[in-house]
Design an enzyme around this catalytic site. Structure first.
Site, PDB file in Angstrom:
ATOM      1  N   ASP A 111       0.854  -1.298   0.070  1.00 50.26           N
ATOM      2  CA  ASP A 111       0.407  -0.076   0.113  1.00 50.26           C
ATOM      3  C   ASP A 111       0.615   1.409   0.426  1.00 50.26           C
ATOM      4  O   ASP A 111       1.454   0.992   0.805  1.00 50.26           O
ATOM      5  CB  ASP A 111      -0.711   0.507   0.938  1.00 50.26           C
ATOM      6  CG  ASP A 111      -1.946   1.471   1.099  1.00 50.26           C
ATOM      7  OD1 ASP A 111      -1.813   2.179   0.639  1.00 50.26           O
ATOM      8  OD2 ASP A 111      -2.483   1.396   1.806  1.00 50.26           O
ATOM      9  N   ASP A 168      -3.362   2.705  -5.471  1.00 47.70           N
ATOM     10  CA  ASP A 168      -2.416   2.475  -4.898  1.00 47.70           C
ATOM     11  C   ASP A 168      -1.988   1.312  -3.663  1.00 47.70           C
ATOM     12  O   ASP A 168      -1.416   1.484  -2.991  1.00 47.70           O
ATOM     13  CB  ASP A 168      -2.565   3.545  -4.131  1.00 47.70           C
ATOM     14  CG  ASP A 168      -3.376   3.638  -2.493  1.00 47.70           C
ATOM     15  OD1 ASP A 168      -4.157   3.098  -3.500  1.00 47.70           O
ATOM     16  OD2 ASP A 168      -2.983   4.090  -2.168  1.00 47.70           O
ATOM     17  N   GLU A 169      -3.008   0.246  -4.676  1.00 50.32           N
ATOM     18  CA  GLU A 169      -2.683  -1.398  -3.609  1.00 50.32           C
ATOM     19  C   GLU A 169      -2.720  -2.217  -4.591  1.00 50.32           C
ATOM     20  O   GLU A 169      -2.883  -2.277  -5.348  1.00 50.32           O
ATOM     21  CB  GLU A 169      -3.594  -1.314  -3.283  1.00 50.32           C
ATOM     22  CG  GLU A 169      -4.122   0.063  -1.676  1.00 50.32           C
ATOM     23  CD  GLU A 169      -5.597   0.025  -1.043  1.00 50.32           C
ATOM     24  OE1 GLU A 169      -6.025   0.799  -0.075  1.00 50.32           O
ATOM     25  OE2 GLU A 169      -6.361  -1.638  -0.938  1.00 50.32           O
TER      26      GLU A 169
HETATM   27 MG   LIG Z   1      -2.796   4.322   0.499  1.00 44.59          MG
END
Ligand SMILES: [Mg+2]
Length: 372
Positions: free
Chosen positions: A14, A115-116
């Site tokens: 993350d 973002d993951e």
């Molecule tokens: Mg994040």
């Protein structure tokens, strides 16, 4: 006869406060100041909501989702506070590069948001959690040195536990929950901390006296099914025990695009040079994703924010930046010729979008130069 099956190992990655961190990387002078990335609705100058705040701003009470006006009030005495408009195209470019790094670390890769991502590294590590931890460190180090960005890495026996590991160690963390520590980690948590359990579910669980994850794991299955249904009821119980069988599978990608703002508004096709990095980016993206495109399109955004597009389909899928660029130039030339007849206009932002993506093999790549 039994075959040895190594224990499953999943890594979750993350990227920390991603949009705001992208802005810090773009302009390091704002690092250490409260940084607030805003989605301006455009109704009034300050209407809209906070998308992401960095940890400096968060420590002062500015969180995602609050109105921009409230964030400004909270930070009004902080003259160093930085408010920036969201620039999603830029964040996607950074994200794509980082996802390319992550994809190269395991054959089983799944990007779940900008973002993951998850990596199933069971076969790569032979089920060894120390090896997975080394790999986690390597990932953090590589993203830091190549993109100047921190991330949090969680390692667990499935996607749920990897995600739980991440969420308890943000930002810039590395957290390993080995299989025999799952219960010890999970039991004391409030049910609301379980990934996927929202405030409504949490509230319902509290009404039947279930406050902690341990209580959920021991809850009566019939009661859970009565309240949450045949599907969610048993799933909740499984989650509380740290169970999750969902595989790490790459989601099909439908398109890639890149947009830039021109240095000055264009009335004619005089920005061919500006398009070169875009086609190179997209070509690299195709190569790293093992895809080729059959349809190439252009995006033109006018100074009145009207979006105009054109596209062309080719017979043989390509990854070549030269071929993409050639078609894009063709499309833009025609576009300006046609639009000239329709009246006066100026173009402020331009982009390339490639679609109709098909998996490819090395042999289909036209020249070695495409890799440069
Ligand atoms: Mg994040």
């Amino acid at each position: 006869l039994t075959t040895f099956e190594p224990p499953r190992v999943v890594i979750a990655v993350d990227l920390d406060y991603f949009y705001a961190q992208c802005e810090e990387v773009r302009d390091p002078s704002i690092k250490g100041k409260p940084v607030v990335v805003c989605v301006f609705s455009g109704r009034t100058e300050e209407s809209g909501a906070v998308s992401t705040a960095n940890y400096v701003a968060r420590s002062l009470g500015v969180n995602s989702g609050i109105p921009i006006t409230l964030a400004k009030r909270i930070l009004h005495e902080n003259s160093s506070a930085v408010f920036l408009p969201m620039d999603i195209e830029y964040y996607r470019i950074v994200s794509d590069r980082i996802m390319g790094i992550l994809r190269s670390k395991s054959e089983k890769f799944e990007q779940t948001s900008v973002d993951e991502a998850y990596l199933d590294v069971t076969s790569k590590t032979q089920g060894n959690y120390d090896a997975a931890e080394m790999l986690g460190k390597e990932i953090k180090q590589e993203i830091l040195s190549l993109e100047k960005m921190t991330c949090t890495v969680g390692i667990g026996k499935n996607k749920l536990m990897a995600k739980m590991a991440v969420d308890s160690k943000k930002p810039d963390g590395l957290n390993v929950i080995v299989p025999d520590q799952v219960q010890r980690f999970m039991n004391p948590l409030q049910v609301g901390k379980l990934f996927g359990i929202g405030p409504k579910t949490e509230e319902k669980l509290r009404t039947i006296g279930v406050n902690t994850v341990a209580e959920l794991a021991q809850a009566d299955p019939n009661t859970l099914t009565n309240i949450f249904g045949k599907h969610l009821g048993p799933t909740l119980k499984e989650m509380a025990s740290g169970e999750d069988n969902s595989p790490v599978v790459e989601r099909p990608i439908e398109q890639f695009s890149r947009i830039i703002t021109l240095k000055k508004n264009a009335e004619a096709f005089d920005f061919a040079e500006d398009l070169q990095p875009l086609s190179s980016d997209l070509s690299r993206k195709l190569v790293s994703s093992r895809l080729a495109c059959k349809s190439i399109g252009i995006i033109a955004i006018t100074n009145q924010l009207k979006i105009k597009t054109r596209s062309k389909t080719i017979t043989t899928p390509t990854q070549s930046r030269e071929e993409i660029l050639k078609i894009v130039e063709e499309l833009f030339s025609h576009f300006f010729e046609e639009e000239k007849l329709a009246g006066s206009f100026k173009i402020r932002r331009v982009g390339i979008r490639i679609t109709d993506l098909t998996p490819t093999t090395i042999q289909k790549v036209r020249t070695l130069e495409d890799y440069v």
